[in-house]
Design an enzyme around this catalytic site. Sequence first.
Site, PDB file in Angstrom:
ATOM      1  N   ARG A 131      -1.941  27.232  27.643  1.00  0.00           N
ATOM      2  CA  ARG A 131      -0.785  26.793  28.453  1.00  0.00           C
ATOM      3  C   ARG A 131      -1.321  25.787  29.457  1.00  0.00           C
ATOM      4  O   ARG A 131      -2.186  26.111  30.271  1.00  0.00           O
ATOM      5  CB  ARG A 131      -0.147  27.977  29.172  1.00  0.00           C
ATOM      6  CG  ARG A 131       0.787  27.525  30.295  1.00  0.00           C
ATOM      7  CD  ARG A 131       1.634  28.631  30.838  1.00  0.00           C
ATOM      8  NE  ARG A 131       2.657  29.011  29.880  1.00  0.00           N
ATOM      9  CZ  ARG A 131       3.736  29.728  30.191  1.00  0.00           C
ATOM     10  NH1 ARG A 131       3.937  30.142  31.427  1.00  0.00           N
ATOM     11  NH2 ARG A 131       4.631  30.033  29.269  1.00  0.00           N
ATOM     12  N   HIS A 190       7.527  23.957  24.248  1.00  0.00           N
ATOM     13  CA  HIS A 190       7.300  25.409  24.378  1.00  0.00           C
ATOM     14  C   HIS A 190       7.715  26.071  23.060  1.00  0.00           C
ATOM     15  O   HIS A 190       8.726  26.771  22.983  1.00  0.00           O
ATOM     16  CB  HIS A 190       8.118  25.952  25.559  1.00  0.00           C
ATOM     17  CG  HIS A 190       7.687  27.300  26.044  1.00  0.00           C
ATOM     18  ND1 HIS A 190       6.675  28.036  25.451  1.00  0.00           N
ATOM     19  CD2 HIS A 190       8.125  28.057  27.093  1.00  0.00           C
ATOM     20  CE1 HIS A 190       6.526  29.172  26.105  1.00  0.00           C
ATOM     21  NE2 HIS A 190       7.385  29.218  27.102  1.00  0.00           N
ATOM     22  N   GLN A 242       8.455  29.952  22.694  1.00  0.00           N
ATOM     23  CA  GLN A 242       9.745  30.321  23.261  1.00  0.00           C
ATOM     24  C   GLN A 242      10.868  30.050  22.259  1.00  0.00           C
ATOM     25  O   GLN A 242      11.737  30.895  22.047  1.00  0.00           O
ATOM     26  CB  GLN A 242       9.982  29.528  24.557  1.00  0.00           C
ATOM     27  CG  GLN A 242      11.267  29.895  25.252  1.00  0.00           C
ATOM     28  CD  GLN A 242      11.243  31.329  25.765  1.00  0.00           C
ATOM     29  OE1 GLN A 242      10.312  31.733  26.447  1.00  0.00           O
ATOM     30  NE2 GLN A 242      12.255  32.114  25.416  1.00  0.00           N
ATOM     31  N   ASP A 256      17.646  26.823  31.705  1.00  0.00           N
ATOM     32  CA  ASP A 256      16.279  27.061  32.192  1.00  0.00           C
ATOM     33  C   ASP A 256      16.230  26.548  33.627  1.00  0.00           C
ATOM     34  O   ASP A 256      17.162  25.858  34.090  1.00  0.00           O
ATOM     35  CB  ASP A 256      15.266  26.316  31.288  1.00  0.00           C
ATOM     36  CG  ASP A 256      13.815  26.541  31.708  1.00  0.00           C
ATOM     37  OD1 ASP A 256      13.527  27.517  32.440  1.00  0.00           O
ATOM     38  OD2 ASP A 256      12.945  25.726  31.298  1.00  0.00           O
ATOM     39  N   CYS A 283      14.991  31.389  29.047  1.00  0.00           N
ATOM     40  CA  CYS A 283      13.598  31.711  28.716  1.00  0.00           C
ATOM     41  C   CYS A 283      12.945  32.580  29.776  1.00  0.00           C
ATOM     42  O   CYS A 283      11.978  33.277  29.481  1.00  0.00           O
ATOM     43  CB  CYS A 283      12.806  30.416  28.522  1.00  0.00           C
ATOM     44  SG  CYS A 283      12.792  29.382  29.995  1.00  0.00           S
ATOM     45  N   ARG A 287       9.576  37.546  22.255  1.00  0.00           N
ATOM     46  CA  ARG A 287       8.348  36.749  22.369  1.00  0.00           C
ATOM     47  C   ARG A 287       7.198  37.499  21.692  1.00  0.00           C
ATOM     48  O   ARG A 287       6.383  36.911  20.967  1.00  0.00           O
ATOM     49  CB  ARG A 287       7.998  36.486  23.839  1.00  0.00           C
ATOM     50  CG  ARG A 287       8.968  35.573  24.587  1.00  0.00           C
ATOM     51  CD  ARG A 287       8.886  34.145  24.113  1.00  0.00           C
ATOM     52  NE  ARG A 287       7.543  33.601  24.204  1.00  0.00           N
ATOM     53  CZ  ARG A 287       6.995  33.081  25.314  1.00  0.00           C
ATOM     54  NH1 ARG A 287       7.703  33.008  26.427  1.00  0.00           N
ATOM     55  NH2 ARG A 287       5.757  32.602  25.301  1.00  0.00           N
TER      56      ARG A 287
END
Length: 311
Positions: free
Chosen positions: A102, A129, A132, A224, A264, A292
């Site tokens: 990340r 991402h 996700q 988001d 998310c 996830r």
Amino acid sequence: MKHLISIGDLSPEQLETLLDLADRLKAVAKAGIPHPLLKGKTLGMIFAKSSTRTRISFEVGMVQLGGHALFLSTQDIQLGRGETVADTARVMSRYLDCLMIRTFDHQDVLDLARYSSIPIINGLTDLLHPCQALADLMTIREHKGHLRGLKLAYLGDGNNVANSLLLACAKAGMDIAIASPTGYTCNPVCIAQGREIARTQGGSILLTDDPFAAVAGADAVYTDTWVSMGQESEKALRLPIFSPYQVNDAMMAAAKPEAIFLHCLPAYRGLEVTESVIDGPNSVIFDEAENRLHAQKAVLLTLLAPGAELP
Ligand code: CP
Ligand code: NVA
């Protein structure tokens, strides 16, 4: 499948196979059946940004698969002090079986993949991402029974999460409508790639600055944060620009009555979404967060033990 860097790299068949495997892994885990298919394998997890879900779900996923995960903060490893990505990739390839990262610059993930001899998983960059988006599709399919032909509306910042959703919905043959303020829409390369995919898969992409146009007829509504990691200094500038894109009761009322709400997480109640929506009956955010784990276990198995039989 060699790495997971972008949903755009997967074929529609690979995407569907991953989602099917994720569903089966969820069922096996819920039934309490041990499935140590990655016994003796080690995943490295480089984090240059904060994380709750990504860190925990990858670590727990490796434990459930009988392997091991190492948390590697860039505050502690030499990458954070200037060791190159290329050297880091070549060294880590000698110890690890797989590496998740990340970070900020998407190019760092591409470089890691170029110089490593092990699979690389993108755990979020400023651009994308993908983990996700996999969990998001899994969650929508779980609640709606299928994906093709459904409409997802994304309201707010055309960020990493939006870019990956755009690609994922296009791959799945869904219609996606993204409403963002002028100047804050998705990445142009992702838009072009998404349009190309949608053309072959039969879905559609609408980019607009009108949130009500986006949510009209939507089966799923997604938002988001308006201030992603690394953009903290822009917060005061961004909040008034984004406020018309808040997902509130009026916005949900403009979607289909049975539309589900996704985020998310982490969420900022009262900003991008009201408490009434995120904590309301149509919100599936905790299923989404749980998924996830299952979706990433499917990715790990596909990369590290392709063809392994589930118990
Ligand atoms: N959604 C997500 O990636 O959460 P974290 O930042 O907590 O990992
Ligand atoms: N867009 C957000 C997602 C966090 C999971 C960020 O990059 O901070």
